[in-house]
Design a protein around this motif. Structure first.
Motif, PDB file in Angstrom:
ATOM      1  N   ASP A   2      35.410  -2.869  38.681  1.00 19.81           N
ATOM      2  CA  ASP A   2      34.287  -3.230  37.810  1.00 19.81           C
ATOM      3  C   ASP A   2      34.796  -3.600  36.407  1.00 19.81           C
ATOM      4  OD1 ASP A   2      34.731  -0.903  36.308  1.00 19.81           O
ATOM      5  OD2 ASP A   2      33.133   0.224  37.293  1.00 19.81           O
ATOM      6  N   ASN A   3      33.873  -4.064  35.564  1.00 16.40           N
ATOM      7  CA  ASN A   3      34.277  -4.570  34.249  1.00 16.40           C
ATOM      8  C   ASN A   3      34.924  -3.505  33.371  1.00 16.40           C
ATOM      9  OD1 ASN A   3      33.278  -6.988  35.067  1.00 16.40           O
ATOM     10  ND2 ASN A   3      31.929  -7.311  33.317  1.00 16.40           N
ATOM     11  N   ALA A   4      34.418  -2.276  33.442  1.00 12.99           N
ATOM     12  CA  ALA A   4      34.992  -1.196  32.620  1.00 12.99           C
ATOM     13  C   ALA A   4      36.440  -0.944  33.017  1.00 12.99           C
ATOM     14  CB  ALA A   4      34.160   0.071  32.758  1.00 12.99           C
ATOM     15  N   GLU A   5      36.721  -0.943  34.312  1.00 12.70           N
ATOM     16  CA  GLU A   5      38.093  -0.737  34.800  1.00 12.70           C
ATOM     17  C   GLU A   5      38.989  -1.909  34.402  1.00 12.70           C
ATOM     18  OE1 GLU A   5      37.792   1.772  38.922  1.00 12.70           O
ATOM     19  OE2 GLU A   5      36.944  -0.229  38.940  1.00 12.70           O
ATOM     20  N   LYS A   6      38.420  -3.106  34.515  1.00 10.08           N
ATOM     21  CA  LYS A   6      39.178  -4.312  34.159  1.00 10.08           C
ATOM     22  C   LYS A   6      39.565  -4.287  32.682  1.00 10.08           C
ATOM     23  CE  LYS A   6      37.202  -7.663  36.625  1.00 10.08           C
ATOM     24  NZ  LYS A   6      36.465  -8.899  36.896  1.00 10.08           N
ATOM     25  N   MET A   7      38.597  -3.932  31.837  1.00 10.53           N
ATOM     26  CA  MET A   7      38.872  -3.903  30.403  1.00 10.53           C
ATOM     27  C   MET A   7      39.883  -2.806  30.071  1.00 10.53           C
ATOM     28  SD  MET A   7      36.361  -4.271  27.133  1.00 10.53           S
ATOM     29  CE  MET A   7      35.480  -2.736  27.251  1.00 10.53           C
ATOM     30  N   ARG A  12      45.387  -1.501  28.434  1.00  6.51           N
ATOM     31  CA  ARG A  12      46.683  -0.856  28.705  1.00  6.51           C
ATOM     32  C   ARG A  12      47.822  -1.874  28.634  1.00  6.51           C
ATOM     33  NH1 ARG A  12      43.945   2.046  32.611  1.00  6.51           N
ATOM     34  NH2 ARG A  12      44.708   0.724  34.307  1.00  6.51           N
ATOM     35  N   LEU A  13      47.597  -3.047  29.201  1.00  8.32           N
ATOM     36  CA  LEU A  13      48.641  -4.082  29.206  1.00  8.32           C
ATOM     37  C   LEU A  13      48.860  -4.665  27.807  1.00  8.32           C
ATOM     38  CD1 LEU A  13      47.792  -5.791  32.609  1.00  8.32           C
ATOM     39  CD2 LEU A  13      49.778  -4.353  32.094  1.00  8.32           C
ATOM     40  N   PHE A  14      47.782  -4.850  27.040  1.00  7.04           N
ATOM     41  CA  PHE A  14      47.940  -5.276  25.637  1.00  7.04           C
ATOM     42  C   PHE A  14      48.773  -4.242  24.880  1.00  7.04           C
ATOM     43  CE2 PHE A  14      43.438  -7.378  25.782  1.00  7.04           C
ATOM     44  CZ  PHE A  14      43.951  -8.533  26.341  1.00  7.04           C
ATOM     45  N   LYS A  97      49.238 -15.629  25.241  1.00  8.36           N
ATOM     46  CA  LYS A  97      49.721 -14.357  25.781  1.00  8.36           C
ATOM     47  C   LYS A  97      48.557 -13.495  26.302  1.00  8.36           C
ATOM     48  CE  LYS A  97      53.825 -15.530  25.135  1.00  8.36           C
ATOM     49  NZ  LYS A  97      54.515 -16.056  26.333  1.00  8.36           N
ATOM     50  N   ALA A  98      47.425 -13.544  25.609  1.00  8.73           N
ATOM     51  CA  ALA A  98      46.242 -12.812  26.081  1.00  8.73           C
ATOM     52  C   ALA A  98      45.760 -13.391  27.409  1.00  8.73           C
ATOM     53  CB  ALA A  98      45.133 -12.888  25.037  1.00  8.73           C
ATOM     54  N   THR A  99      45.774 -14.717  27.528  1.00  6.41           N
ATOM     55  CA  THR A  99      45.343 -15.380  28.762  1.00  6.41           C
ATOM     56  C   THR A  99      46.182 -14.924  29.955  1.00  6.41           C
ATOM     57  OG1 THR A  99      44.477 -17.306  27.591  1.00  6.41           O
ATOM     58  CG2 THR A  99      45.094 -17.637  29.893  1.00  6.41           C
TER      59      THR A  99
END
Length: 196
Positions: A2-7, A12-14, A97-99
């Motif tokens: 879901d969106n919360a997990e995705k964000m 975490r990756l950022f 880089k964000a993309t």
């Protein structure tokens, strides 16, 4: 996912990317990777300033300086033209880089396009979301970096920078800035800048 997990995964990756920053800032008695600390301050400030912010704005705030140290200022001429060129290159670099991270996490093209739009600072003063992000950028600068900046630069340069910062902000952003707990010295500078 879901969106919360995705964000959460994108954050975490950022943060993993920004934790590699060789530049350090001291905060609460210990040294932190500069851009990781900045990213967390952006999120905290956005949450306080605009808790209703969209997912795209929240993502953009967290990655606004993504891997910034990889394009150092001294690669460009040390004048206004060089500064503006550096800033333009940075915006494009952060968006690229964000993309990469957002695509890896599985974000849809529409969300990614909006994050790119925001990181490129498109339609400032016209787009409510670009303006929201810019207000947060200005508030983070004034909250966490202005005091130290004021110790290193002459008064006329500080007044000029504060006036430019003030012009970029919305009325809501300006009102929030006036509530910040400045030192007496910086409070005087801010008052002089905005009355001039």
């Amino acid at each position: 996912m879901d969106n919360a997990e995705k964000m959460a995964r994108a954050f975490r990756l950022f943060d993993e990317a920004n934790s590699k920053d060789p530049n350090k800032d001291e905060f609460e008695g210990s040294k932190h990777p500069k851009e990781l600390l900045y990213a967390k301050r952006m999120t905290e400030t956005l949450t306080a300033f605009a808790p209703e912010a969209s997912e795209a704005v929240q993502l953009s705030a967290r990655c606004q300086h993504l891997r910034r140290w990889e394009i150092p200022r001294d690669r460009y001429e040390m004048n206004r033209v060089g500064y503006l060129k550096w800033r333009q290159e940075l915006k494009k670099f952060h968006a690229e880089k964000a993309t990469e991270i957002l695509e890896f996490v599985g974000y849809d093209a529409e969300t990614i396009a909006q994050v790119q739009f925001l990181l490129l600072k498109k339609q400032l003063k016209k787009s409510p979301e670009t303006q929201m992000l810019e207000d947060v950028i200005c508030l983070v600068f004034m909250t966490y970096y202005l005091e130290e900046f004021a110790q290193k630069h002459p008064k006329d340069k500080l007044i000029d920078i504060l006036q430019k910062t003030w012009r970029k902000m919305s009325e809501k952003g300006q009102a929030a800035a006036l509530e910040l707990p400045f030192s007496d010295h910086v409070a005087l500078l801010v008052r002089e800048a905005i009355s001039g």
